[in-house]
Design an enzyme around this catalytic site. Structure first.
Site, PDB file in Angstrom:
ATOM      1  N   GLU A   1      39.392  -9.258  37.004  1.00 42.15           N
ATOM      2  CA  GLU A   1      40.325  -9.809  36.801  1.00 42.15           C
ATOM      3  C   GLU A   1      41.332  -9.686  36.099  1.00 42.15           C
ATOM      4  O   GLU A   1      41.085  -9.444  35.329  1.00 42.15           O
ATOM      5  CB  GLU A   1      39.864 -11.063  36.378  1.00 42.15           C
ATOM      6  CG  GLU A   1      39.031 -12.206  36.992  1.00 42.15           C
ATOM      7  CD  GLU A   1      39.326 -12.676  38.629  1.00 42.15           C
ATOM      8  OE1 GLU A   1      40.634 -12.829  38.590  1.00 42.15           O
ATOM      9  OE2 GLU A   1      38.146 -12.886  39.623  1.00 42.15           O
ATOM     10  N   THR A   2      42.845 -10.093  36.011  1.00 34.88           N
ATOM     11  CA  THR A   2      43.657  -9.582  35.464  1.00 34.88           C
ATOM     12  C   THR A   2      44.582 -11.450  35.266  1.00 34.88           C
ATOM     13  O   THR A   2      44.757 -12.345  36.138  1.00 34.88           O
ATOM     14  CB  THR A   2      45.193  -8.702  36.185  1.00 34.88           C
ATOM     15  OG1 THR A   2      44.515  -7.763  36.431  1.00 34.88           O
ATOM     16  CG2 THR A   2      46.279  -9.046  35.494  1.00 34.88           C
TER      17      THR A   2
END
Length: 265
Positions: free
Chosen positions: A48-49
């Site tokens: 995830e970002t």
């Protein structure tokens, strides 16, 4: 379009670097184009970002895997709050308010870590997909489903740890991800789990906070206890403390900054 954006990589649900689940956090001055955020997430190539931008009474928070935007992510929320506290953007005695696709999420400091307030997602029994035992490489004890994820209870913790599922076949199941779980086999832990998400570009997620919105109410009912301690048994591994309070789950964990810098993009 964007220049010199503050960028951090945080290990969430970890007490030291190189454990738990890494997430990238971008601090933005305002809203950003979704296609650009997806490109950044693909460039970071982490599970995830997170993208954090100011809102009237808190912050807007969005999460992207390398391939898709998701509705809820625990470890990147923890990482985002950690960045806001560590940079002094939010004072230590305050709570962070995140406006997200899953509603308002709050995070506060708690001891040497943080506690997140998330929506509970109790799973319900469902029919097992055809060939599930073959795809997993283990016989399910029970099969349940939350809003997005399948939950597969296995016979014991050793089976969960040793699982080597067929990722291509898992990716064809109608679910965001597949959670496998069993009662713990060690003191100080109530249950263990692993999370597989090839459908969203993540074969195995190291520590999945959002999965515990489903696991916590399930195990709270099984164990008749609303306070739990859980371990996600990936290669990196990570610990979570959980409290079920009606329609909410408080998810606790630590986080550490691995590096920070500037994104030129």
């Amino acid at each position: 379009m964007y220049r010199e954006i503050r960028l951090f990589q945080i290990d969430s649900f970890a007490a030291r670097p190189f454990e738990g689940n890494p997430a990238a956090v971008c601090l933005l001055d305002g809203s950003a184009d979704a296609a650009w955020m997806q490109q950044v997430a693909a460039e970071m190539n982490l599970s995830e970002t997170a993208f954090v931008s100011p809102a009237a009474d808190g912050f807007e928070l969005r999460w992207f895997t390398p391939t898709v935007e998701v509705d809820l992510c625990g470890h990147a929320t923890l990482a985002s709050a950690h960045v806001l506290f560590e940079t002094g953007t939010v004072t230590a005695d305050a709570s962070v308010r995140f406006h997200t696709r899953s509603g308002l999420l709050t995070v506060a400091r708690s001891g040497d870590g943080y506690e997140m307030d998330f929506p509970a997602d109790p799973p319900a029994p469902c029919a097992a997909p055809d060939g599930l035992a073959r795809v997993l490489g283990a016989e399910p004890v029970s099969v349940l489903r939350g809003r997005e994820d399948l939950v597969i209870r296995l016979a014991d913790a050793a089976t969960v740890r040793g699982l080597t599922p067929d990722m291509a076949a898992l990716g064809r199941l109608d679910a965001r991800g597949v959670i496998v779980t069993a009662a713990a086999d060690e003191a100080g832990c109530d249950f263990i789990s692993r999370f597989f998400g090839p459908q969203v570009g993540i074969d195995e997620d190291p520590v999945t906070g959002s999965a515990h919105c489903t696991l916590a109410p399930y195990w709270a009912a099984e164990l008749d206890r609303d306070r739990l301690r859980a371990y996600q048994a990936s290669a990196r591994g990570g610990w979570l403390s959980l409290t079920v309070t009606g329609a909410r789950v408080q998810i606790g964990g630590q986080a550490v900054t691995v590096f920070s810098g500037v994104l030129h993009a």
